[in-house]
Write a protein that holds these residues in place. Sequence first.
Motif, PDB file in Angstrom:
ATOM      1  N   ASN A 121      21.756 -17.837 -33.094  1.00 13.94           N
ATOM      2  CA  ASN A 121      22.412 -16.849 -33.945  1.00 13.94           C
ATOM      3  C   ASN A 121      23.580 -17.125 -34.338  1.00 13.94           C
ATOM      4  O   ASN A 121      24.403 -17.520 -33.757  1.00 13.94           O
ATOM      5  CB  ASN A 121      22.157 -15.555 -33.457  1.00 13.94           C
ATOM      6  CG  ASN A 121      20.733 -14.908 -33.214  1.00 13.94           C
ATOM      7  OD1 ASN A 121      19.658 -15.334 -33.811  1.00 13.94           O
ATOM      8  ND2 ASN A 121      20.442 -14.181 -32.283  1.00 13.94           N
ATOM      9  N   LYS A 122      23.967 -16.784 -35.801  1.00 15.62           N
ATOM     10  CA  LYS A 122      25.321 -17.085 -36.245  1.00 15.62           C
ATOM     11  C   LYS A 122      26.202 -15.808 -35.902  1.00 15.62           C
ATOM     12  O   LYS A 122      27.225 -15.891 -36.192  1.00 15.62           O
ATOM     13  CB  LYS A 122      25.258 -17.246 -37.901  1.00 15.62           C
ATOM     14  CG  LYS A 122      24.602 -18.477 -38.076  1.00 15.62           C
ATOM     15  CD  LYS A 122      24.505 -18.909 -39.588  1.00 15.62           C
ATOM     16  CE  LYS A 122      24.036 -20.271 -39.874  1.00 15.62           C
ATOM     17  NZ  LYS A 122      24.283 -20.303 -41.370  1.00 15.62           N
ATOM     18  N   ASP A 123      25.721 -14.669 -35.409  1.00 13.55           N
ATOM     19  CA  ASP A 123      26.468 -13.563 -34.987  1.00 13.55           C
ATOM     20  C   ASP A 123      27.657 -13.709 -34.144  1.00 13.55           C
ATOM     21  O   ASP A 123      27.666 -13.982 -33.273  1.00 13.55           O
ATOM     22  CB  ASP A 123      25.482 -12.454 -34.779  1.00 13.55           C
ATOM     23  CG  ASP A 123      24.554 -12.276 -35.830  1.00 13.55           C
ATOM     24  OD1 ASP A 123      24.651 -12.392 -36.984  1.00 13.55           O
ATOM     25  OD2 ASP A 123      23.365 -11.578 -35.474  1.00 13.55           O
ATOM     26  N   THR A 129      14.031 -18.540 -37.907  1.00 10.48           N
ATOM     27  CA  THR A 129      14.633 -18.459 -36.795  1.00 10.48           C
ATOM     28  C   THR A 129      15.031 -19.891 -36.360  1.00 10.48           C
ATOM     29  O   THR A 129      14.228 -20.693 -36.297  1.00 10.48           O
ATOM     30  CB  THR A 129      13.760 -17.989 -35.689  1.00 10.48           C
ATOM     31  OG1 THR A 129      13.099 -16.489 -36.018  1.00 10.48           O
ATOM     32  CG2 THR A 129      14.515 -17.792 -34.133  1.00 10.48           C
ATOM     33  N   VAL A 137      17.217 -19.281 -28.699  1.00 13.09           N
ATOM     34  CA  VAL A 137      17.393 -18.832 -30.095  1.00 13.09           C
ATOM     35  C   VAL A 137      18.803 -18.983 -30.488  1.00 13.09           C
ATOM     36  O   VAL A 137      19.813 -18.347 -29.957  1.00 13.09           O
ATOM     37  CB  VAL A 137      16.801 -17.241 -30.343  1.00 13.09           C
ATOM     38  CG1 VAL A 137      16.831 -16.872 -31.656  1.00 13.09           C
ATOM     39  CG2 VAL A 137      15.311 -17.237 -30.070  1.00 13.09           C
TER      40      VAL A 137
END
Length: 59
Positions: A57-59, A48, A55
Amino acid sequence: MAHPKKRKSKSKTRKRRNSKKIQIINLYKDKLSKQFHVYHRGILIDQTIYYKGRVFNKD
């Protein structure tokens, strides 16, 4: 190719090299992971990525 006209003495070279000091790195304590890391860099913990207390995230 440029090259010095005269050879520099050992003392001149050592004086020049001595002037460069080690810089103190600013560390930042992440809010979620509670670990220290360098400013403007993400930190990877258990697959992570944490950045700026969130956090990432690449999404």
